[in-house]
Design a protein around this motif. Structure first.
Motif, PDB file in Angstrom:
ATOM      1  N   GLU A  46      18.300  37.506  14.212  1.00 12.97           N
ATOM      2  CA  GLU A  46      17.107  37.372  15.052  1.00 12.97           C
ATOM      3  C   GLU A  46      16.350  36.077  14.758  1.00 12.97           C
ATOM      4  O   GLU A  46      15.830  35.441  15.670  1.00 12.97           O
ATOM      5  N   ALA A  47      16.300  35.691  13.489  1.00 11.09           N
ATOM      6  CA  ALA A  47      15.553  34.493  13.098  1.00 11.09           C
ATOM      7  C   ALA A  47      16.407  33.232  13.156  1.00 11.09           C
ATOM      8  O   ALA A  47      15.922  32.148  12.841  1.00 11.09           O
ATOM      9  N   ASN A  48      17.678  33.380  13.550  1.00  6.51           N
ATOM     10  CA  ASN A  48      18.602  32.253  13.616  1.00  6.51           C
ATOM     11  C   ASN A  48      18.728  31.568  12.250  1.00  6.51           C
ATOM     12  O   ASN A  48      18.683  30.343  12.141  1.00  6.51           O
ATOM     13  N   LEU A  49      18.848  32.393  11.227  1.00  7.76           N
ATOM     14  CA  LEU A  49      19.007  31.927   9.853  1.00  7.76           C
ATOM     15  C   LEU A  49      20.302  32.494   9.295  1.00  7.76           C
ATOM     16  O   LEU A  49      20.783  33.535   9.756  1.00  7.76           O
ATOM     17  N   HIS A  50      20.838  31.864   8.284  1.00  5.70           N
ATOM     18  CA  HIS A  50      22.001  32.421   7.589  1.00  5.70           C
ATOM     19  C   HIS A  50      21.477  33.459   6.591  1.00  5.70           C
ATOM     20  O   HIS A  50      20.425  33.248   5.982  1.00  5.70           O
ATOM     21  N   GLU A  98       6.948  39.372   9.209  1.00  5.41           N
ATOM     22  CA  GLU A  98       5.783  38.503   9.396  1.00  5.41           C
ATOM     23  C   GLU A  98       5.795  37.377   8.365  1.00  5.41           C
ATOM     24  O   GLU A  98       5.461  36.234   8.670  1.00  5.41           O
ATOM     25  N   ARG A  99       6.210  37.697   7.152  1.00  4.95           N
ATOM     26  CA  ARG A  99       6.278  36.683   6.097  1.00  4.95           C
ATOM     27  C   ARG A  99       7.380  35.664   6.412  1.00  4.95           C
ATOM     28  O   ARG A  99       7.203  34.454   6.205  1.00  4.95           O
ATOM     29  N   ILE A 100       8.510  36.128   6.916  1.00  9.94           N
ATOM     30  CA  ILE A 100       9.593  35.233   7.306  1.00  9.94           C
ATOM     31  C   ILE A 100       9.115  34.288   8.406  1.00  9.94           C
ATOM     32  O   ILE A 100       9.419  33.091   8.378  1.00  9.94           O
ATOM     33  N   GLU A 101       8.375  34.813   9.348  1.00 11.29           N
ATOM     34  CA  GLU A 101       7.813  33.958  10.402  1.00 11.29           C
ATOM     35  C   GLU A 101       6.949  32.853   9.813  1.00 11.29           C
ATOM     36  O   GLU A 101       7.052  31.693  10.204  1.00 11.29           O
ATOM     37  N   LYS A 102       6.099  33.225   8.879  1.00 13.84           N
ATOM     38  CA  LYS A 102       5.213  32.249   8.248  1.00 13.84           C
ATOM     39  C   LYS A 102       6.029  31.200   7.498  1.00 13.84           C
ATOM     40  O   LYS A 102       5.733  30.007   7.582  1.00 13.84           O
ATOM     41  N   ILE A 103       7.055  31.636   6.780  1.00 17.65           N
ATOM     42  CA  ILE A 103       7.922  30.698   6.069  1.00 17.65           C
ATOM     43  C   ILE A 103       8.578  29.733   7.064  1.00 17.65           C
ATOM     44  O   ILE A 103       8.601  28.515   6.839  1.00 17.65           O
ATOM     45  N   LYS A 147      -0.499  35.795  22.264  1.00 16.39           N
ATOM     46  CA  LYS A 147      -1.912  35.842  21.869  1.00 16.39           C
ATOM     47  C   LYS A 147      -2.229  34.843  20.752  1.00 16.39           C
ATOM     48  O   LYS A 147      -2.870  35.178  19.761  1.00 16.39           O
ATOM     49  N   GLY A 148      -1.735  33.632  20.894  1.00 16.42           N
ATOM     50  CA  GLY A 148      -2.058  32.588  19.940  1.00 16.42           C
ATOM     51  C   GLY A 148      -1.273  32.616  18.646  1.00 16.42           C
ATOM     52  O   GLY A 148      -1.560  31.868  17.732  1.00 16.42           O
ATOM     53  N   VAL A 149      -0.280  33.498  18.554  1.00 19.43           N
ATOM     54  CA  VAL A 149       0.501  33.623  17.320  1.00 19.43           C
ATOM     55  C   VAL A 149       1.982  33.638  17.686  1.00 19.43           C
ATOM     56  O   VAL A 149       2.371  34.163  18.719  1.00 19.43           O
ATOM     57  N   TYR A 150       2.815  33.068  16.806  1.00 19.18           N
ATOM     58  CA  TYR A 150       4.254  33.095  16.998  1.00 19.18           C
ATOM     59  C   TYR A 150       4.846  34.323  16.311  1.00 19.18           C
ATOM     60  O   TYR A 150       4.448  34.676  15.215  1.00 19.18           O
ATOM     61  N   PHE A 151       5.795  34.956  16.992  1.00 19.32           N
ATOM     62  CA  PHE A 151       6.440  36.146  16.459  1.00 19.32           C
ATOM     63  C   PHE A 151       7.935  36.127  16.749  1.00 19.32           C
ATOM     64  O   PHE A 151       8.371  35.602  17.758  1.00 19.32           O
ATOM     65  N   MET A 152       8.699  36.760  15.857  1.00 18.95           N
ATOM     66  CA  MET A 152      10.085  37.066  16.195  1.00 18.95           C
ATOM     67  C   MET A 152      10.034  38.253  17.148  1.00 18.95           C
ATOM     68  O   MET A 152       9.203  39.145  16.993  1.00 18.95           O
ATOM     69  N   LYS A 153      10.951  38.281  18.099  1.00 19.33           N
ATOM     70  CA  LYS A 153      10.941  39.352  19.092  1.00 19.33           C
ATOM     71  C   LYS A 153      11.036  40.741  18.468  1.00 19.33           C
ATOM     72  O   LYS A 153      10.434  41.676  18.959  1.00 19.33           O
TER      73      LYS A 153
END
Length: 93
Positions: free
Chosen positions: A32-36, A67-72, A8-14
């Motif tokens: 999930e975010a493919n981060l260390h 949601e904040r991690i996604e934005k970062i 719906k026009g926004v990116y999200f982690m599953k």
């Protein structure tokens, strides 16, 4: 890059689509975010994240944190540095 899904026009982690009241450990979020996990700790150290702490001082992340991690991740992918991201996020709060 963070592996996000477009909805719906926004990116999200599953994992955001899972139980909205669930809390996640640093390792679950990092995977999930493919981060260390150290990246998340570093972001916390620089004031980008403020996860809750439970017994044993363990970090737990809630939906708002995800949601904040996604934005970062989005801002980092666009080329912004930590200082600029912090300024942007603090301006939104």
């Amino acid at each position: 890059k963070c592996p996000l899904i477009f909805y719906k026009g926004v990116y999200f982690m599953k994992i955001i689509f899972e139980n909205k009241d669930k809390v996640y450990t640093i390792n679950e979020v990092a995977q999930e975010a493919n981060l260390h996990p150290q990246t998340l700790r570093n972001w916390e150290k620089h004031g980008l994240l403020k996860p809750q702490r439970i017994s044993g001082n363990q970090r737990v992340y809630m939906r708002e944190d995800l949601e904040r991690i996604e934005k970062i991740c989005q801002l980092k992918d666009e080329g912004f540095n930590i200082k600029a991201i912090k300024h942007f996020l603090n301006g939104e709060e």
